[in-house]
Design an enzyme around this catalytic site. Structure first.
Site, PDB file in Angstrom:
ATOM      1  CG  HIS A  27     -15.674  38.823  39.796  1.00  0.00           C
ATOM      2  ND1 HIS A  27     -14.646  39.661  40.139  1.00  0.00           N
ATOM      3  CD2 HIS A  27     -16.654  39.544  38.927  1.00  0.00           C
ATOM      4  CE1 HIS A  27     -14.754  40.861  39.425  1.00  0.00           C
ATOM      5  NE2 HIS A  27     -16.204  40.640  38.671  1.00  0.00           N
ATOM      6  CG  ASP A  68     -14.513  43.537  33.707  1.00  0.00           C
ATOM      7  OD1 ASP A  68     -15.393  42.451  34.104  1.00  0.00           O
ATOM      8  OD2 ASP A  68     -14.533  44.267  34.480  1.00  0.00           O
ATOM      9  CG  HIS A 119     -19.952  42.007  41.719  1.00  0.00           C
ATOM     10  ND1 HIS A 119     -20.281  43.238  41.476  1.00  0.00           N
ATOM     11  CD2 HIS A 119     -19.261  41.418  40.727  1.00  0.00           C
ATOM     12  CE1 HIS A 119     -19.933  43.524  40.200  1.00  0.00           C
ATOM     13  NE2 HIS A 119     -19.520  42.559  39.661  1.00  0.00           N
TER      14      HIS A 119
END
Length: 315
Positions: A62, A66, A139
């Site tokens: 995704h 990070d 998410h």
């Protein structure tokens, strides 16, 4: 199968952990695959046995930084290391615009073929030794898991049976493996009489950020290995002023047990859990184990795990 964790922190790097990146090597394959590429992944590679020269494909779960901010540096260093083999990057919609902008603005000339594939939920892809399916997660932005099925081995020959007939390793073995009958001392040897049963390929899931492990449903059932984020303990999550869509140790353990997951590796650990804090990583391990009876590891940077036919071991 060999898994090398290059980054296991959630959100930002710490003194102990870099951000998300995981290398996968498949049996009888001379290349390796990278899952996520957080900032400074190329630095982490320098301290591992993995090399950019043999990196074949990158998968991005995704588009949170990070998990992919390390891409521009890595693809540039590939050229500087004179590694000109093609590289393919699979990611959600938006990864192409990001990479093309980075290359264009920096006036970078890569010198090798860079393929970018933007996938969507449900897409399936075939590679040399395995197939992969993209699964949706829950998410704050679109996030995905990769369900990986190793190819079955169907051409194993019964050498012991052949040797008992006096047939030594030769081109005849190859003919039988290809499904052709062969002649030996006036006898016709038929392939079906000398082939062993298929060795079923292993199944693993490598998941991105996700607040509901059970969304993976039947894909989890009895799989050989689940690699899944575990950002918080339940107590920490319950006391967050703003709830973040991540998995707790309790939920991960419950779902892994419910779905008979054979082996579990938890990663993407919140920075508050570290050796110098009161909240040690053992809190996450213990909470998962209260609910999950299978084999469990909490991944640290540079941990290497081997998934054999008979189980998972830390190298």
């Amino acid at each position: 199968m060999k898994l090398t964790f290059l980054g296991t922190s959630a959100g930002k790097p710490t003194k102990e952990r870099n951000v998300s990146a995981l290398g996968l090597e498949v049996d009888q394959d001379n290349k390796w695959y990278l899952f996520d590429c957080g900032e400074a992944t190329q630095h982490q590679l320098l301290y591992s046995h993995l090399s950019i020269a043999k990196l074949n494909t990158i998968f991005i779960t995704h588009l949170h930084g990070d998990h992919y901010y390390g891409l521009p540096g890595l693809i540039s260093s590939k050229k500087l290391d004179t590694c000109f083999k093609p590289l393919c990057i699979y990611g959600p919609v938006g990864i192409r615009a990001f990479l093309e902008a980075a290359v264009k603005i920096s006036e970078e000339s890569l010198g090798y073929k860079l393929d970018i594939v933007e996938f969507k939920s449900g897409d399936e892809f075939k590679f040399d030794k395995f197939s992969l399916k993209v699964l949706p997660l829950v998410h704050s932005i679109e996030s995905f898991a990769f369900s990986i099925k190793e190819d079955d081995i169907t051409n194993k020959i019964d050498e012991e049976k052949l040797r008992a007939l006096g047939v030594k390793p030769s081109k005849l073995y190859g003919e039988l493996k290809r499904g052709n009958s062969a002649q030996f001392e006036g006898k016709t040897l038929k392939p079906k009489e000398f082939m062993l049963g298929a060795t079923l390929g292993r199944k693993i899931i490598i998941a991105g950020d996700n607040s509901e492990p059970d969304i993976l449903g039947d894909y989890l059932q009895g799989i050989d290995l689940l690699v899944h984020e575990c950002t918080y303990t339940q107590e920490v999550f319950d006391n967050l002023a703003i709830k973040i869509l991540h998995t707790t140790a309790k939920d991960l353990g419950l779902v892994a047990q419910k779905r008979d997951v054979k082996h579990l590796i938890a990663n993407h650990i919140n920075p508050r859990f570290n050796k110098s804090a009161n909240q040690d990583i053992d809190l996450i391990y213990d909470e998962i184990k209260q609910n999950y009876k299978g084999k469990l590891f909490i991944a640290n940077d540079f941990d290497v795990y081997i998934l054999n036919r008979d189980g998972l071991e830390k190298s």
